[in-house]
Write a protein that holds these residues in place. Structure first.
Motif, PDB file in Angstrom:
ATOM      1  N   UNK A 201       9.216  10.268  26.337  1.00  0.00           N
ATOM      2  CA  UNK A 201       7.928  10.698  27.187  1.00  0.00           C
ATOM      3  C   UNK A 201       7.030   9.657  27.259  1.00  0.00           C
ATOM      4  N   UNK A 202       5.898   9.603  28.223  1.00  0.00           N
ATOM      5  CA  UNK A 202       4.803   8.550  28.009  1.00  0.00           C
ATOM      6  C   UNK A 202       3.534   9.208  27.966  1.00  0.00           C
ATOM      7  N   UNK A 203       3.428  10.546  27.695  1.00  0.00           N
ATOM      8  CA  UNK A 203       2.175  11.395  27.710  1.00  0.00           C
ATOM      9  C   UNK A 203       2.285  12.199  26.301  1.00  0.00           C
ATOM     10  N   UNK A 204       1.157  11.826  25.652  1.00  0.00           N
ATOM     11  CA  UNK A 204       0.877  12.492  24.393  1.00  0.00           C
ATOM     12  C   UNK A 204       0.201  14.158  24.524  1.00  0.00           C
ATOM     13  N   UNK A 205       1.070  14.975  23.993  1.00  0.00           N
ATOM     14  CA  UNK A 205       0.486  16.573  24.144  1.00  0.00           C
ATOM     15  C   UNK A 205      -0.945  16.911  23.451  1.00  0.00           C
ATOM     16  N   UNK A 206      -1.139  16.488  22.266  1.00  0.00           N
ATOM     17  CA  UNK A 206      -1.866  16.885  21.651  1.00  0.00           C
ATOM     18  C   UNK A 206      -3.240  15.846  21.498  1.00  0.00           C
ATOM     19  N   UNK A 207      -4.363  16.374  21.991  1.00  0.00           N
ATOM     20  CA  UNK A 207      -5.372  15.304  21.929  1.00  0.00           C
ATOM     21  C   UNK A 207      -6.209  15.515  20.710  1.00  0.00           C
ATOM     22  N   UNK A 208      -6.039  16.801  20.043  1.00  0.00           N
ATOM     23  CA  UNK A 208      -6.604  16.620  18.546  1.00  0.00           C
ATOM     24  C   UNK A 208      -5.757  16.008  17.624  1.00  0.00           C
ATOM     25  N   UNK A 209      -4.609  15.630  17.823  1.00  0.00           N
ATOM     26  CA  UNK A 209      -3.988  14.648  17.034  1.00  0.00           C
ATOM     27  C   UNK A 209      -4.648  13.110  17.089  1.00  0.00           C
ATOM     28  N   UNK A 210      -4.769  12.769  18.564  1.00  0.00           N
ATOM     29  CA  UNK A 210      -5.576  11.530  18.625  1.00  0.00           C
ATOM     30  C   UNK A 210      -6.689  11.263  17.858  1.00  0.00           C
ATOM     31  N   UNK A 211      -7.659  12.374  17.901  1.00  0.00           N
ATOM     32  CA  UNK A 211      -8.713  12.400  17.022  1.00  0.00           C
ATOM     33  C   UNK A 211      -8.674  12.429  15.699  1.00  0.00           C
ATOM     34  N   UNK A 212      -7.768  13.037  15.034  1.00  0.00           N
ATOM     35  CA  UNK A 212      -7.470  12.886  13.733  1.00  0.00           C
ATOM     36  C   UNK A 212      -6.914  11.869  13.296  1.00  0.00           C
ATOM     37  N   UNK A 213      -6.148  11.157  13.984  1.00  0.00           N
ATOM     38  CA  UNK A 213      -5.397   9.898  13.674  1.00  0.00           C
ATOM     39  C   UNK A 213      -6.508   8.754  13.648  1.00  0.00           C
ATOM     40  N   UNK A 214      -7.600   8.782  14.326  1.00  0.00           N
ATOM     41  CA  UNK A 214      -8.633   7.859  14.433  1.00  0.00           C
ATOM     42  C   UNK A 214      -9.292   7.700  13.083  1.00  0.00           C
ATOM     43  N   UNK A 215      -9.380   9.054  12.292  1.00  0.00           N
ATOM     44  CA  UNK A 215     -10.125   8.955  11.181  1.00  0.00           C
ATOM     45  C   UNK A 215      -9.358   8.699  10.227  1.00  0.00           C
ATOM     46  N   UNK A 216      -8.049   8.723  10.216  1.00  0.00           N
ATOM     47  CA  UNK A 216      -7.232   8.020   9.126  1.00  0.00           C
ATOM     48  C   UNK A 216      -6.220   7.090   9.287  1.00  0.00           C
ATOM     49  N   UNK A 217      -6.738   6.274  10.184  1.00  0.00           N
ATOM     50  CA  UNK A 217      -5.913   4.930  10.544  1.00  0.00           C
ATOM     51  C   UNK A 217      -6.025   3.788   9.526  1.00  0.00           C
ATOM     52  N   UNK A 218      -4.813   3.270   9.556  1.00  0.00           N
ATOM     53  CA  UNK A 218      -4.397   2.305   8.729  1.00  0.00           C
ATOM     54  C   UNK A 218      -4.153   0.898   9.359  1.00  0.00           C
ATOM     55  N   UNK A 219      -4.394  -0.126   9.321  1.00  0.00           N
ATOM     56  CA  UNK A 219      -4.057  -1.190  10.185  1.00  0.00           C
ATOM     57  C   UNK A 219      -4.045  -2.642   9.425  1.00  0.00           C
ATOM     58  N   UNK A 220      -3.608  -2.601   8.067  1.00  0.00           N
ATOM     59  CA  UNK A 220      -3.507  -3.977   7.432  1.00  0.00           C
ATOM     60  C   UNK A 220      -2.921  -4.737   7.994  1.00  0.00           C
ATOM     61  N   UNK A 221      -1.550  -4.699   8.684  1.00  0.00           N
ATOM     62  CA  UNK A 221      -0.764  -5.700   9.031  1.00  0.00           C
ATOM     63  C   UNK A 221      -1.510  -6.169  10.302  1.00  0.00           C
ATOM     64  N   UNK A 222      -1.982  -5.354  11.193  1.00  0.00           N
ATOM     65  CA  UNK A 222      -2.884  -5.688  12.146  1.00  0.00           C
ATOM     66  C   UNK A 222      -3.917  -6.839  12.013  1.00  0.00           C
ATOM     67  N   UNK A 223      -4.592  -6.716  10.912  1.00  0.00           N
ATOM     68  CA  UNK A 223      -5.613  -7.435  10.673  1.00  0.00           C
ATOM     69  C   UNK A 223      -5.236  -8.863  10.123  1.00  0.00           C
ATOM     70  N   UNK A 224      -3.972  -8.917   9.387  1.00  0.00           N
ATOM     71  CA  UNK A 224      -3.600 -10.028   9.014  1.00  0.00           C
ATOM     72  C   UNK A 224      -2.799 -10.997  10.125  1.00  0.00           C
ATOM     73  N   UNK A 225      -2.395 -10.439  11.030  1.00  0.00           N
ATOM     74  CA  UNK A 225      -1.662 -10.898  12.076  1.00  0.00           C
ATOM     75  C   UNK A 225      -1.965 -10.267  13.606  1.00  0.00           C
ATOM     76  N   UNK A 226      -3.269 -10.627  13.783  1.00  0.00           N
ATOM     77  CA  UNK A 226      -3.731  -9.964  15.160  1.00  0.00           C
ATOM     78  C   UNK A 226      -3.107 -10.588  16.364  1.00  0.00           C
ATOM     79  N   UNK A 227      -2.264 -11.677  16.381  1.00  0.00           N
ATOM     80  CA  UNK A 227      -1.553 -12.173  17.299  1.00  0.00           C
ATOM     81  C   UNK A 227      -0.278 -11.829  17.521  1.00  0.00           C
TER      82      UNK A 227
END
Length: 359
Positions: A201-227
């Motif tokens: 599917x291409x639609x996320x059911x839970x809007x609350x899960x999106x908010x919770x994820x934004x508060x616990x996100x980790x993106x160490x690889x993204x910062x190292x390799x932005x491209x």
């Protein structure tokens, strides 16, 4: 002399390091397609088989199952995947993170578990946008209710937070070398439970899960390799699902092209031999007809000669037999001629008998 020795030693050291660098093989996540190394269907599969999130983390890093093939830090070892959870009311957000260095983690996927007003549980496995593109989501439909559901809404439930981190792993775990992608895909296809369904599917059911994820996100690889984001790796598609469809269409196109080429070659091979042997067939038919006509013509004199000889053989013996018949007749005549001699002898005998009687 000393300077020459120093130069030689430096040159040998440089060459040795270059040779060692060439011999070592790494799986570079930037150059390869990162999303090929973790199948979210496999993550959904073992999630439904787990007793709780601790068991889920153990299965996710089991060296025998080898669910993951990720090597984001390029150390030629598959990364450990840890689990952290955030809970709010009826929503459970489960984050799968790759441990790539000390205190450096990268979110790989999230699992949204939510119970609606009718107490129906919905589960979605959402791929990280940096790795899988936008809205790459799977909804598993399990053939039987997973046991792990019962643990989420039990009394006094405490969210799970993994205690394992860089160079501090459980005893059952040991790092293994990443496999070639085709071998990893074959391993996943063999181990997937065929009784379950994994709906994209291409639609996320839970809007609350999106908010919770934004508060616990980790993106160490993204910062190292932005491209190295999915949008830069694959600029013509939005997510991994579209990439798979394009790959399938390419494979089908290539297969159809190869099939058309084979059919053309096969048709040419069937038509060209039939055209070439035609003169041979004509020549063979001509030779066959000549062989049938010429022996008959040649055999005609032989038949005439044989008939003549046969007639001569039939006539000449009759002519030769004529003197034999004459001789036999002469023999008969001689026998007949011997008749008067017998009468004379008889007469002589009778006269001798009469003379004896008179005396």
């Amino acid at each position: 002399m000393k300077t020459k020795l120093l130069l030689l030693s430096l040159l040998t050291a440089v060459f040795a390091t270059q040779i060692q660098a060439q011999n070592r093989t790494y799986v570079n996540a930037v150059n390869a397609e990162i999303s090929d190394n973790l199948d979210l269907r496999a993550v959904a599969d073992i999630f439904g088989d787990s007793r709780d999130l601790q068991d889920f983390e153990r299965r996710l890093n089991d060296p025998e199952l080898q669910i993951s093939n990720l090597d984001l830090n390029n150390d030629n070892e598959v990364d450990y995947l840890r689990i952290i959870e955030t809970v709010e009311n009826r929503t459970h957000l489960i984050i799968v993170q790759s441990v790539i260095d000390e205190d450096i983690y990268q979110d790989v996927a999230t699992i949204d578990v939510e119970k609606d007003r009718n107490n129906k549980i919905h589960v979605q496995i959402v791929g990280n946008e940096f790795m899988y593109g936008q809205n790459y989501i799977y909804e598993p439909v399990y053939y039987s209710t997973p046991v792990i559901y019962a643990s989420f809404w039990s009394t006094n439930y405490r969210p799970y937070y993994s205690t394992w981190n860089w160079n501090y792993y459980p005893s059952y775990y040991y790092a293994w070398n990443p496999f070639p992608v085709f071998r990893y895909i074959n391993n996943i296809n063999i181990n997937l439970n065929i009784n379950n369904n994994y709906n994209y599917v291409n639609n996320r059911r839970s809007n609350r899960a999106v908010v919770l994820h934004n508060s616990r996100r980790s993106n160490g690889y993204e910062r190292q390799h932005p491209n190295a984001s999915f949008s830069r790796r694959n600029s013509t598609v939005n997510n991994r699902h579209e990439l798979d469809q394009r790959r399938v269409s390419r494979n089908e196109t290539g297969y159809s092209n190869r099939r058309a080429i084979v059919q053309r070659e096969y048709s040419q091979n069937r038509t060209s031999p039939s055209r070439q042997p035609a003169p041979q067939r004509a020549e063979s038919s001509r030779e066959y007809s000549q062989n049938r006509t010429s022996p008959s013509r040649q055999a005609a004199p032989q038949r005439a000669q044989s008939s003549r000889e046969y007639s001569q053989n039939r006539t000449s013996p009759s002519r030769q037999a004529a003197p034999q018949r004459a001789e036999s007749q002469n023999r008969g005549n001689t026998s007949r001629a011997s008749g008067p001699q017998r009468t004379e002898s008889q007469r002589g005998n009778s006269s001798s008998k009469n003379e004896n009687r008179s005396s």
